[in-house]
Design a protein around this motif. Structure first.
Motif, PDB file in Angstrom:
ATOM      1  N   TYR A   1       0.807  -1.211  -0.067  1.00  0.00           N
ATOM      2  CA  TYR A   1       0.136  -0.090  -0.033  1.00  0.00           C
ATOM      3  C   TYR A   1       0.805   1.258  -0.098  1.00  0.00           C
ATOM      4  O   TYR A   1       0.525   2.412  -0.807  1.00  0.00           O
ATOM      5  CB  TYR A   1      -0.795  -0.233   1.273  1.00  0.00           C
ATOM      6  N   CYS A   2       1.845   1.193   0.639  1.00  0.00           N
ATOM      7  CA  CYS A   2       2.792   2.509   1.038  1.00  0.00           C
ATOM      8  C   CYS A   2       3.974   2.408   0.209  1.00  0.00           C
ATOM      9  O   CYS A   2       4.714   3.522   0.266  1.00  0.00           O
ATOM     10  CB  CYS A   2       3.151   2.656   2.284  1.00  0.00           C
TER      11      CYS A   2
ATOM     12  N   ARG B   1       9.383   1.157   2.772  1.00  0.00           N
ATOM     13  CA  ARG B   1       9.321   1.743   4.047  1.00  0.00           C
ATOM     14  C   ARG B   1      10.455   1.153   4.887  1.00  0.00           C
ATOM     15  O   ARG B   1      10.681   0.027   4.938  1.00  0.00           O
ATOM     16  CB  ARG B   1       7.974   1.922   4.738  1.00  0.00           C
ATOM     17  N   PRO B   2      10.871   1.836   6.204  1.00  0.00           N
ATOM     18  CA  PRO B   2      11.935   1.088   6.845  1.00  0.00           C
ATOM     19  C   PRO B   2      11.465   0.110   7.572  1.00  0.00           C
ATOM     20  O   PRO B   2      10.275   0.020   8.199  1.00  0.00           O
ATOM     21  CB  PRO B   2      12.459   2.445   7.586  1.00  0.00           C
TER      22      PRO B   2
ATOM     23  N   THR C   1      11.723  -0.844  10.888  1.00  0.00           N
ATOM     24  CA  THR C   1      11.068  -0.464  11.995  1.00  0.00           C
ATOM     25  C   THR C   1       9.741  -0.457  12.253  1.00  0.00           C
ATOM     26  O   THR C   1       9.038  -0.562  13.191  1.00  0.00           O
ATOM     27  CB  THR C   1      11.800   0.558  12.673  1.00  0.00           C
ATOM     28  N   GLU C   2       9.146   0.096  11.098  1.00  0.00           N
ATOM     29  CA  GLU C   2       7.536   0.366  10.811  1.00  0.00           C
ATOM     30  C   GLU C   2       6.874  -1.116  10.929  1.00  0.00           C
ATOM     31  O   GLU C   2       5.596  -0.923  10.980  1.00  0.00           O
ATOM     32  CB  GLU C   2       7.335   1.034   9.881  1.00  0.00           C
TER      33      GLU C   2
ATOM     34  N   HIS D   1       3.172   0.687  11.959  1.00  0.00           N
ATOM     35  CA  HIS D   1       3.557   2.086  12.285  1.00  0.00           C
ATOM     36  C   HIS D   1       3.253   2.808  10.884  1.00  0.00           C
ATOM     37  O   HIS D   1       3.908   3.718  10.491  1.00  0.00           O
ATOM     38  CB  HIS D   1       4.946   2.271  12.858  1.00  0.00           C
ATOM     39  N   GLY D   2       2.320   2.384  10.108  1.00  0.00           N
ATOM     40  CA  GLY D   2       2.018   2.856   8.971  1.00  0.00           C
ATOM     41  C   GLY D   2       0.802   2.820   8.575  1.00  0.00           C
ATOM     42  O   GLY D   2      -0.186   3.533   9.304  1.00  0.00           O
ATOM     43  N   CYS D   3       0.340   2.167   7.436  1.00  0.00           N
ATOM     44  CA  CYS D   3      -1.064   2.241   7.003  1.00  0.00           C
ATOM     45  C   CYS D   3      -1.955   1.001   7.910  1.00  0.00           C
ATOM     46  O   CYS D   3      -2.892   1.157   7.950  1.00  0.00           O
ATOM     47  CB  CYS D   3      -1.264   1.804   5.728  1.00  0.00           C
TER      48      CYS D   3
ATOM     49  N   ARG E   1      -1.985  -1.951   7.691  1.00  0.00           N
ATOM     50  CA  ARG E   1      -2.582  -3.293   6.925  1.00  0.00           C
ATOM     51  C   ARG E   1      -1.602  -4.462   7.186  1.00  0.00           C
ATOM     52  O   ARG E   1      -0.191  -4.502   7.271  1.00  0.00           O
ATOM     53  CB  ARG E   1      -2.791  -2.764   5.546  1.00  0.00           C
TER      54      ARG E   1
END
Lengths: 194, 107
Positions: B8-9, B12-13, B15-16, B61-63, B65
């Motif tokens: 979706y994003c 991303r790193p 840690t998220e 720690h993002g979307c 999902r």
């Protein structure tokens, strides 16, 4: 209304801290005042609700500084508005969404906003946030949930010639996030090079 | 930092993210017909391969999902990520899918 009275009495965890630029590096760290915020969850959202667009791509923000809506996931939005509007906004959104199943939750008391602006703002944020904040990866109009140090934040980049970021964190993390931002700003700019 | 491509994003790193263990474990259609040993196997026994492993991941720690990923447990390289309910693109994945349940994998 009870809610309105309750909002007026809200204490800000960072107090009325003034805008600060600890390192004189041009990075302004400013705790935002009390604002209303709502978490909206809905599947298969339409185009808009109460004048707020719901059809933007994931990880984008629409609106202006006073009234914005950030899409954090496929079915999740974070809405910010003036406190004056806070009592009417949920009803207006619910009226526009009609019969569709949704949840709108007032999280005004949960969230604390900190504005970070200046040419080196991205460098300050990158002290605790591993995201790529370059213009290609995170242009103005981007918004996402991410991490800053050990705290979860929502990072929003508003429009503007110089980078302007809004860091939204939970109130119990506010002193930590604000302190870490101030500390990080000491590491950028002229002061750091000397 | 290791980058994970959230469907979706985008990249991303790491840690998220949170790992949710092995993916594609189908719940038995008729749990009442299983023996205790078979039920325990469904609940608790997981693959621990040296090589390509299908896993569930959550972009917490993002979307927020959940999605599936195929990861090489030796090199820690993510070969593919795909949304829940989708099938992976590449060839090797077919063998992973065909062994989607523990029971089938051990048969």
């Amino acid at each position: 209304m009870l809610e309105a009275l309750y909002r007026t009495a809200r204490a800000l965890p960072l107090g009325r801290a003034p805008a600060s630029d600890p390192a004189c590096s041009g990075v302004q760290i400013t705790p935002a005042g009390a604002e209303a915020r709502f978490a909206l969850r809905i599947r298969d959202a339409g185009a808009s609700a109460a004048g707020l667009p719901l059809d933007g791509p994931i990880n984008s923000v629409r609106g202006d500084d006073r009234r914005w809506i950030a899409r954090l996931g496929p079915d999740e939005w974070l809405i910010g508005s003036d406190e004056a509007e806070a009592d009417q906004l949920p009803a207006a959104i619910a009226a526009d969404l009609g019969e569709r199943a949704h949840a709108i939750v007032d999280v005004s008391h949960r969230n604390v906003g900190i504005d970070v602006s200046g040419p080196l703002a991205a460098a300050v944020l990158n002290a605790g946030c591993p995201l790529d904040l370059g213009d290609a990866a995170f242009p103005a109009g981007s918004a996402t949930r991410t991490l800053f140090g050990k705290a979860e934040i929502v990072l929003i980049r508003h429009d503007g010639a110089t980078p302007r970021y809004r860091v939204e964190c939970w109130r119990s993390f506010a002193t930590y996030v604000h302190g870490l931002l101030a500390e990080a700003s000491l590491g950028v700019g002229e002061t750091a090079r000397r | 930092m290791l980058l994970i491509a959230c469907p979706y994003c985008g990249n991303r790193p790491e840690t998220e993210f949170r790992c949710g263990g092995q993916a594609h474990i189908a719940r038995p259609a008729d749990p009442g017909a299983l023996s205790d040993a078979q039920w325990a196997e469904y609940l608790f026994i997981r693959d621990n391969p040296r090589g390509i492993h299908a896993e569930r991941w959550n972009h917490v720690h993002g979307c927020g999902r959940w999605f599936n990923a195929r990861r090489d447990t030796v090199s820690d390289r993510f070969l593919a990520t795909y949304k829940m309910g989708e099938t992976p693109q590449s060839q090797e994945s077919n063998s992973i899918l065909s062994t989607s349940t523990q029971a089938e994998a051990r048969a």
